[in-house]
Design an enzyme around this catalytic site. Sequence first.
Site, PDB file in Angstrom:
ATOM      1  N   LYS A  39      -5.116  -0.205 -71.638  1.00 19.56           N
ATOM      2  CA  LYS A  39      -6.316  -0.496 -71.194  1.00 19.56           C
ATOM      3  C   LYS A  39      -7.176   1.141 -70.798  1.00 19.56           C
ATOM      4  O   LYS A  39      -8.127   0.986 -71.326  1.00 19.56           O
ATOM      5  CB  LYS A  39      -6.354  -0.989 -69.458  1.00 19.56           C
ATOM      6  CG  LYS A  39      -5.381  -2.322 -69.436  1.00 19.56           C
ATOM      7  CD  LYS A  39      -6.125  -3.556 -69.946  1.00 19.56           C
ATOM      8  CE  LYS A  39      -5.200  -4.722 -70.346  1.00 19.56           C
ATOM      9  NZ  LYS A  39      -4.442  -5.419 -69.379  1.00 19.56           N
TER      10      LYS A  39
ATOM     11  N   TRP B 289      -3.115 -11.837 -62.658  1.00 23.14           N
ATOM     12  CA  TRP B 289      -2.147 -10.751 -62.732  1.00 23.14           C
ATOM     13  C   TRP B 289      -1.212 -10.686 -61.539  1.00 23.14           C
ATOM     14  O   TRP B 289       0.034 -10.769 -61.819  1.00 23.14           O
ATOM     15  CB  TRP B 289      -2.388  -9.683 -63.338  1.00 23.14           C
ATOM     16  CG  TRP B 289      -3.222  -9.397 -64.587  1.00 23.14           C
ATOM     17  CD1 TRP B 289      -4.331  -9.254 -64.797  1.00 23.14           C
ATOM     18  CD2 TRP B 289      -2.536  -9.896 -65.698  1.00 23.14           C
ATOM     19  NE1 TRP B 289      -4.766  -9.253 -66.174  1.00 23.14           N
ATOM     20  CE2 TRP B 289      -3.661  -9.750 -66.990  1.00 23.14           C
ATOM     21  CE3 TRP B 289      -1.199 -10.128 -66.158  1.00 23.14           C
ATOM     22  CZ2 TRP B 289      -3.392  -9.963 -68.305  1.00 23.14           C
ATOM     23  CZ3 TRP B 289      -1.076 -10.634 -67.544  1.00 23.14           C
ATOM     24  CH2 TRP B 289      -1.976 -10.534 -68.556  1.00 23.14           C
TER      25      TRP B 289
ATOM     26  N   ASP C  61       0.332  -2.348 -59.402  1.00 24.20           N
ATOM     27  CA  ASP C  61      -0.030  -2.734 -60.941  1.00 24.20           C
ATOM     28  C   ASP C  61      -1.608  -1.835 -60.808  1.00 24.20           C
ATOM     29  O   ASP C  61      -2.427  -2.230 -60.558  1.00 24.20           O
ATOM     30  CB  ASP C  61      -0.389  -4.048 -61.055  1.00 24.20           C
ATOM     31  CG  ASP C  61      -0.602  -4.463 -62.502  1.00 24.20           C
ATOM     32  OD1 ASP C  61      -1.115  -3.440 -63.302  1.00 24.20           O
ATOM     33  OD2 ASP C  61      -0.501  -5.912 -63.082  1.00 24.20           O
TER      34      ASP C  61
HETATM   35  C1  LIG Z   1      -3.253  -6.526 -69.066  1.00 21.87           C
HETATM   36  C2  LIG Z   1      -2.774  -6.404 -67.883  1.00 21.87           C
HETATM   37  C3  LIG Z   1      -1.370  -6.868 -67.453  1.00 21.87           C
HETATM   38  C4  LIG Z   1      -0.577  -7.174 -68.471  1.00 21.87           C
HETATM   39  O1  LIG Z   1      -0.244  -6.407 -69.447  1.00 21.87           O
HETATM   40  P1  LIG Z   1       0.731  -6.761 -70.656  1.00 21.87           P
HETATM   41  O2  LIG Z   1       0.854  -5.353 -71.220  1.00 21.87           O
HETATM   42  O3  LIG Z   1      -0.150  -7.472 -71.456  1.00 21.87           O
HETATM   43  O4  LIG Z   1       1.971  -7.364 -70.158  1.00 21.87           O
HETATM   44  C5  LIG Z   1      -0.956  -6.746 -66.273  1.00 21.87           C
HETATM   45  N1  LIG Z   1      -1.633  -6.388 -65.081  1.00 21.87           N
HETATM   46  C6  LIG Z   1      -2.810  -5.985 -65.169  1.00 21.87           C
HETATM   47  C7  LIG Z   1      -3.667  -5.594 -64.118  1.00 21.87           C
HETATM   48  C8  LIG Z   1      -3.628  -6.000 -66.553  1.00 21.87           C
HETATM   49  O5  LIG Z   1      -4.660  -5.593 -66.644  1.00 21.87           O
END
Ligand SMILES: *Cc1c(COP(=O)(O)O)cnc(C)c1O
Length: 359
Positions: free
Chosen positions: A195, A102, A171
């Site tokens: 998540k 990511w 993030d």
């Molecule tokens: C799942 C995830 C993403 C991507 O998210 P999307 O909503 O599918 O674009 C980005 N960063 C992290 C840490 C993730 O777990």
Amino acid sequence: MSRVYNFSAGPSMLPEEVLKKAQSEMLEYGASSMSVMEMSHRSKDFQDIIDSAEALVRELMNVPDNYKVMFLQGGGSTQFAMIPLNLANKNKKADYVITGQWAKKAAQEAERYITVNKVASSADKTFSYIPKLDKSTFSSDADYFYICYNNTIYGTRYTKLPETDAVLVADISSCAMSEVIDVTKFGLLFAGAQKNLGPAGVTLVIAREDLIGDAMDITPTMLNYKTHADNGSMYNTPPTYGIYVLKLVLEWIKSKGGIAELQKINEAKAKILYDYLDSSALFKGTVVPEDRSLMNVPFVTGNEDLDAKFVAEAKAAGFVNLKGHRTVGGMRASIYNAMPTEGVTKLVEFMKKFEKENK
Ligand SMILES: *Cc1c(COP(=O)(O)O)cnc(C)c1O
């Protein structure tokens, strides 16, 4: 039929209380005589929903008044572009720590618009640790410094923030509201909801006000934070039902005593699994102990056939989505806020039984 223990990395489990509440309000929300899905986003009922979602984010995360809370679309991945477009108009440069897929994707997207300085990476050991940072590698003129706080795929997390003078951006997609985070340390935080916060389709963004309003000229209107900040996340139709379920999840977090209380539960919950992995002769965790995630726990047997057998037998026993990410192999148990402690205890019991049978 009974519900399984779902260890999916995302979309992932939601608290059963939340699903039941949504079910009870599915046909008629309050006195509206309609479903939230059928409501105008300009209605008073929906305005109340989005206002309470924002108020709960502010309350639970202790968000200062000089930060905007936004509910956007496009997932975490759209933030990979929005961040450089909005935050790097001054020097067109940012520092990134590469701790997994990511972070790598975020850096690659940023490179389309700005100069990216990769200050450290843990790619040499399949991202199984958080790299030690050396300040001399930081840019003196970075517009921001980017980290992926919890690495969903590899199961690592920061326990200490980088000491940078640049605006810190994180993030927090896979750890939002799972542990206490000091928002004031950051210029911007974002999390795809699927998540830990709700269904897919909503992305929570928390951004300091002074960082909003200086986007590059090429920035599409919909990718400009100012567009959404100025319009209370309602420049266009927001993901209304997702925001509603997110609000229910926030109410659930509050009913549990808030994030600090959930953190205690999450620490105890993760410890049950890590303690077993450390004592097992068959299974072993893939991450260095000091950087272990509370949310995503990858582990292996060292034998691919045995891994596959475990995943299949676990599934038959009601423990689903334990297959590791395709880039790591093995297994991964995602144990977000909504996973009850009982789910982890029972998984460990099942692993012990499997270990005995497969010596
Ligand atoms: C799942 C995830 C993403 C991507 O998210 P999307 O909503 O599918 O674009 C980005 N960063 C992290 C840490 C993730 O777990």
